[in-house]
Design a protein around this motif. Structure first.
Motif, PDB file in Angstrom:
ATOM      1  N   GLN A 148     -10.150 -17.717   9.959  1.00  0.00           N
ATOM      2  CA  GLN A 148     -10.936 -18.945  10.004  1.00  0.00           C
ATOM      3  C   GLN A 148     -10.821 -19.774   8.736  1.00  0.00           C
ATOM      4  N   HIS A 149     -10.322 -19.169   7.657  1.00  0.00           N
ATOM      5  CA  HIS A 149     -10.173 -19.907   6.391  1.00  0.00           C
ATOM      6  C   HIS A 149      -8.841 -20.651   6.310  1.00  0.00           C
ATOM      7  N   ASN A 150      -7.903 -20.344   7.216  1.00  0.00           N
ATOM      8  CA  ASN A 150      -6.597 -20.985   7.169  1.00  0.00           C
ATOM      9  C   ASN A 150      -6.695 -22.438   7.627  1.00  0.00           C
ATOM     10  N   PRO A 151      -5.786 -23.298   7.136  1.00  0.00           N
ATOM     11  CA  PRO A 151      -5.807 -24.711   7.557  1.00  0.00           C
ATOM     12  C   PRO A 151      -5.711 -24.852   9.071  1.00  0.00           C
ATOM     13  N   THR A 152      -4.834 -24.075   9.685  1.00  0.00           N
ATOM     14  CA  THR A 152      -4.727 -24.016  11.142  1.00  0.00           C
ATOM     15  C   THR A 152      -4.733 -22.552  11.522  1.00  0.00           C
ATOM     16  N   THR A 153      -5.669 -22.158  12.375  1.00  0.00           N
ATOM     17  CA  THR A 153      -5.791 -20.745  12.713  1.00  0.00           C
ATOM     18  C   THR A 153      -4.562 -20.246  13.456  1.00  0.00           C
ATOM     19  N   LEU A 154      -4.135 -19.034  13.120  1.00  0.00           N
ATOM     20  CA  LEU A 154      -2.950 -18.441  13.724  1.00  0.00           C
ATOM     21  C   LEU A 154      -3.298 -17.715  15.013  1.00  0.00           C
ATOM     22  N   ASP A 155      -4.367 -17.057  15.081  1.00  0.00           N
ATOM     23  CA  ASP A 155      -4.943 -16.142  16.053  1.00  0.00           C
ATOM     24  C   ASP A 155      -4.832 -14.739  15.473  1.00  0.00           C
ATOM     25  N   VAL A 156      -5.696 -13.878  15.939  1.00  0.00           N
ATOM     26  CA  VAL A 156      -5.844 -12.545  15.355  1.00  0.00           C
ATOM     27  C   VAL A 156      -4.540 -11.756  15.404  1.00  0.00           C
ATOM     28  N   ASP A 157      -3.858 -11.799  16.536  1.00  0.00           N
ATOM     29  CA  ASP A 157      -2.647 -10.984  16.701  1.00  0.00           C
ATOM     30  C   ASP A 157      -1.557 -11.387  15.716  1.00  0.00           C
ATOM     31  N   ARG A 158      -1.373 -12.687  15.496  1.00  0.00           N
ATOM     32  CA  ARG A 158      -0.305 -13.136  14.602  1.00  0.00           C
ATOM     33  C   ARG A 158      -0.605 -12.797  13.154  1.00  0.00           C
ATOM     34  N   LEU A 159      -1.857 -13.011  12.726  1.00  0.00           N
ATOM     35  CA  LEU A 159      -2.206 -12.681  11.348  1.00  0.00           C
ATOM     36  C   LEU A 159      -2.139 -11.170  11.137  1.00  0.00           C
ATOM     37  N   SER A 160      -2.614 -10.408  12.120  1.00  0.00           N
ATOM     38  CA  SER A 160      -2.526  -8.959  12.030  1.00  0.00           C
ATOM     39  C   SER A 160      -1.067  -8.514  11.928  1.00  0.00           C
ATOM     40  N   ALA A 161      -0.189  -9.173  12.707  1.00  0.00           N
ATOM     41  CA  ALA A 161       1.239  -8.821  12.672  1.00  0.00           C
ATOM     42  C   ALA A 161       1.836  -9.112  11.296  1.00  0.00           C
ATOM     43  N   ARG A 162       1.429 -10.212  10.674  1.00  0.00           N
ATOM     44  CA  ARG A 162       1.929 -10.538   9.333  1.00  0.00           C
ATOM     45  C   ARG A 162       1.521  -9.474   8.322  1.00  0.00           C
ATOM     46  N   ILE A 163       0.258  -9.039   8.416  1.00  0.00           N
ATOM     47  CA  ILE A 163      -0.215  -8.006   7.483  1.00  0.00           C
ATOM     48  C   ILE A 163       0.552  -6.705   7.704  1.00  0.00           C
ATOM     49  N   ARG A 164       0.737  -6.342   8.975  1.00  0.00           N
ATOM     50  CA  ARG A 164       1.457  -5.099   9.277  1.00  0.00           C
ATOM     51  C   ARG A 164       2.906  -5.171   8.793  1.00  0.00           C
ATOM     52  N   THR A 165       3.521  -6.354   8.895  1.00  0.00           N
ATOM     53  CA  THR A 165       4.898  -6.506   8.410  1.00  0.00           C
ATOM     54  C   THR A 165       4.966  -6.231   6.911  1.00  0.00           C
ATOM     55  N   SER A 166       3.995  -6.772   6.162  1.00  0.00           N
ATOM     56  CA  SER A 166       3.963  -6.515   4.720  1.00  0.00           C
ATOM     57  C   SER A 166       3.725  -5.042   4.430  1.00  0.00           C
ATOM     58  N   LEU A 167       2.811  -4.427   5.183  1.00  0.00           N
ATOM     59  CA  LEU A 167       2.523  -3.006   4.978  1.00  0.00           C
ATOM     60  C   LEU A 167       3.741  -2.144   5.305  1.00  0.00           C
ATOM     61  N   ASP A 168       4.456  -2.512   6.381  1.00  0.00           N
ATOM     62  CA  ASP A 168       5.671  -1.764   6.739  1.00  0.00           C
ATOM     63  C   ASP A 168       6.728  -1.892   5.650  1.00  0.00           C
ATOM     64  N   GLU A 169       6.885  -3.101   5.108  1.00  0.00           N
ATOM     65  CA  GLU A 169       7.870  -3.329   4.046  1.00  0.00           C
ATOM     66  C   GLU A 169       7.514  -2.511   2.804  1.00  0.00           C
ATOM     67  N   LEU A 170       6.238  -2.499   2.465  1.00  0.00           N
ATOM     68  CA  LEU A 170       5.788  -1.718   1.313  1.00  0.00           C
ATOM     69  C   LEU A 170       5.969  -0.221   1.570  1.00  0.00           C
ATOM     70  N   GLY A 171       5.675   0.206   2.803  1.00  0.00           N
ATOM     71  CA  GLY A 171       5.872   1.614   3.141  1.00  0.00           C
ATOM     72  C   GLY A 171       7.320   2.030   3.018  1.00  0.00           C
ATOM     73  N   PHE A 172       8.231   1.147   3.414  1.00  0.00           N
ATOM     74  CA  PHE A 172       9.665   1.431   3.271  1.00  0.00           C
ATOM     75  C   PHE A 172      10.042   1.551   1.794  1.00  0.00           C
ATOM     76  N   LEU A 173       9.520   0.646   0.960  1.00  0.00           N
ATOM     77  CA  LEU A 173       9.798   0.717  -0.468  1.00  0.00           C
ATOM     78  C   LEU A 173       9.274   2.021  -1.052  1.00  0.00           C
ATOM     79  N   ARG A 174       8.095   2.429  -0.620  1.00  0.00           N
ATOM     80  CA  ARG A 174       7.515   3.677  -1.118  1.00  0.00           C
ATOM     81  C   ARG A 174       8.372   4.877  -0.734  1.00  0.00           C
TER      82      ARG A 174
END
Length: 439
Positions: A148-174
């Motif tokens: 709700q703080h974003n200039p244009t809302t993405l929807d829950v699934d898309r924002l959740s997917a972005r976070i998971r992508t970052s977490l997956d990338e970090l997990g791979f680095l680890r």
């Protein structure tokens, strides 16, 4: 002689250029006329004029000193707004490139994880420490609130997917840098009010870059400002807040105990990873139901693994030769033929028998049959150890002739409900018949 004249000329030139020339003139003039007056060479009128000139020179010096003091005060107290920026400082990237420790706090890290991958690899390769805390992508309400703080809302699934992508990338680095540095990943159960990039915070040369999460910004959220140890109070205050935020995070991937805890928050149509992860971590397992065919097929390799690890398994099914099987089939299975239920029970029994034949099992598996048409399926994990963090009852209510079972979970901290449902399952177990050659 020539060198002496040159020295005198340089001294006079330095004196004239000096900011304190007025004071030098005042001191020299006062000294000369004091001597002349004491010897009676200078008259009273001349001395009076000289005294007035000295006082005027002194007043001029005082005015100049006040201007200098004011300038110093202004330079030491800059305009606070000059600390704020609308973009990240170039210093941040340069400092991150040679950091020993790095702490990031934010929502999704979509941009930062891409631009900082090489820096994170270098820090880890050199034995450094990297800590990252992002929003918990499994918390739908939390992700919605952040969106709700974003200039244009993405929807829950898309924002959740972005976070998971970052977490997956970090997990791979680890995973790819194990044995060198330390990469810790956590998720927050609240929406951070700001993002933080902390570099070498524990050193005297640390840097903390803070970005305010503006509500629906038109561009880059701002203000953005940087703090260093020389900023003393504010550096320490924001660095301490960053550490408190980090300490309040939950390790990622979420531990089984956290998944199980969340499973008790209400009713659902499907059990998520909390059931799968709970079974993987189980030391004891009590499973009851009509056929439990799908559960055994889906978790066959997991059941084999925990049996090899020494787990104690108990399965309670409806006796396929009893009237209860026919009754349960007619009552609970709206989307299946009545005649298919008995073969499903028999298939489950065969699969469980195969598990007992696996060599070198350190655990145990016991199967019993009941003539009672059970109205609720149970998967009890570590129910004999209610103090275990993984202890939980996963339950499915078999609705009358309605497709899909209403699912919920109960933990030991809900003592009355947990005890009541566990006692019912244990009573059914005790009254059931042991299947020969299953233990």
């Amino acid at each position: 002689m020539k060198r002496a004249r040159q020295w005198v000329a340089n001294a006079i030139a330095s004196l004239i250029k000096s900011d304190n020339v007025d004071l030098y003139v005042l001191v020299i003039g006062a000294g000369v006329y004091t001597v002349l007056g004491a010897r009676g060479i200078a008259s009273a009128q001349i001395l009076s004029a000289v005294i007035l000139a000295c006082l005027a020179t002194l007043a001029f010096s005082q005015l100049k000193m006040r201007r200098q003091v004011t300038a110093i005060a202004r330079s030491s107290s800059p305009d606070p707004s000059s600390l704020f920026r609308t973009t990240f400082p170039d210093e941040l990237i340069e400092r991150r490139g040679r950091a020993n420790t790095f702490l990031y706090i934010g929502v999704s890290m979509t941009r930062t994880v891409q631009t900082s991958k090489d820096d994170i690899k270098r820090i880890l390769s050199n034995g450094g420490r990297v800590r990252v805390l992002l929003l918990d992508p499994t918390n739908e309400a939390l992700v919605h609130a952040a969106d709700q703080h974003n200039p244009t809302t993405l929807d829950v699934d898309r924002l959740s997917a972005r976070i998971r992508t970052s977490l997956d990338e970090l997990g791979f680095l680890r995973d790819s840098t194990r044995g060198s540095g330390v990469l810790e990943i956590r998720v927050a159960a609240f929406v951070p009010r700001l993002s933080m990039n902390g570099i070498d915070l524990e050193s005297g040369d640390g840097l903390l870059c803070v970005q305010h999460y503006e509500h629906r910004p038109q561009g880059e959220p701002s203000p953005i400002f940087s703090l260093a140890p020389r900023d003393a109070f504010w550096f320490q205050r924001f660095a301490a807040e960053a550490e408190r935020i980090w300490e309040s995070g939950t390790p990622w991937p979420l531990p089984t105990s956290e998944l199980v805890r969340r499973a008790t928050l209400g009713f659902s149509e499907h059990f998520g990873p909390e059931l799968t992860e709970g079974v993987k971590a189980a030391r004891t397992l009590l499973v009851s139901g009509v056929a439990r065919n799908g559960f055994v097929i889906d978790n066959y390799s997991t059941l084999e693994g925990i049996l090899r690890g020494g787990a104690k398994l108990r399965f309670l099914l409806v006796d396929p030769a009893s009237a209860a099987a026919q009754y349960a089939a007619d009552r609970y299975y709206a989307d299946r033929e009545v005649t298919s239920v008995i073969p499903r029970i028999e298939q489950t029994l065969r699969l469980l028998r195969e598990l007992t034949l696996i060599p070198e099992l350190s655990g145990s598996l016991e199967v019993r049959l009941t003539t009672h048409p059970v109205a609720m399926g149970v998967v009890g994990i570590d129910v004999e150890q209610p103090t275990s963090m993984n202890s939980c009852l996963f339950l499915e209510y078999f609705s009358y002739r309605t497709g899909g079972e209403l699912k919920f979970a109960v933990r030991p901290n809900d003592a009355r409900t947990f005890g009541h449902l566990l006692n019912e399952a244990e009573e059914l177990w005790e009254s059931a018949t042991v299947v020969p050659d299953s233990d």
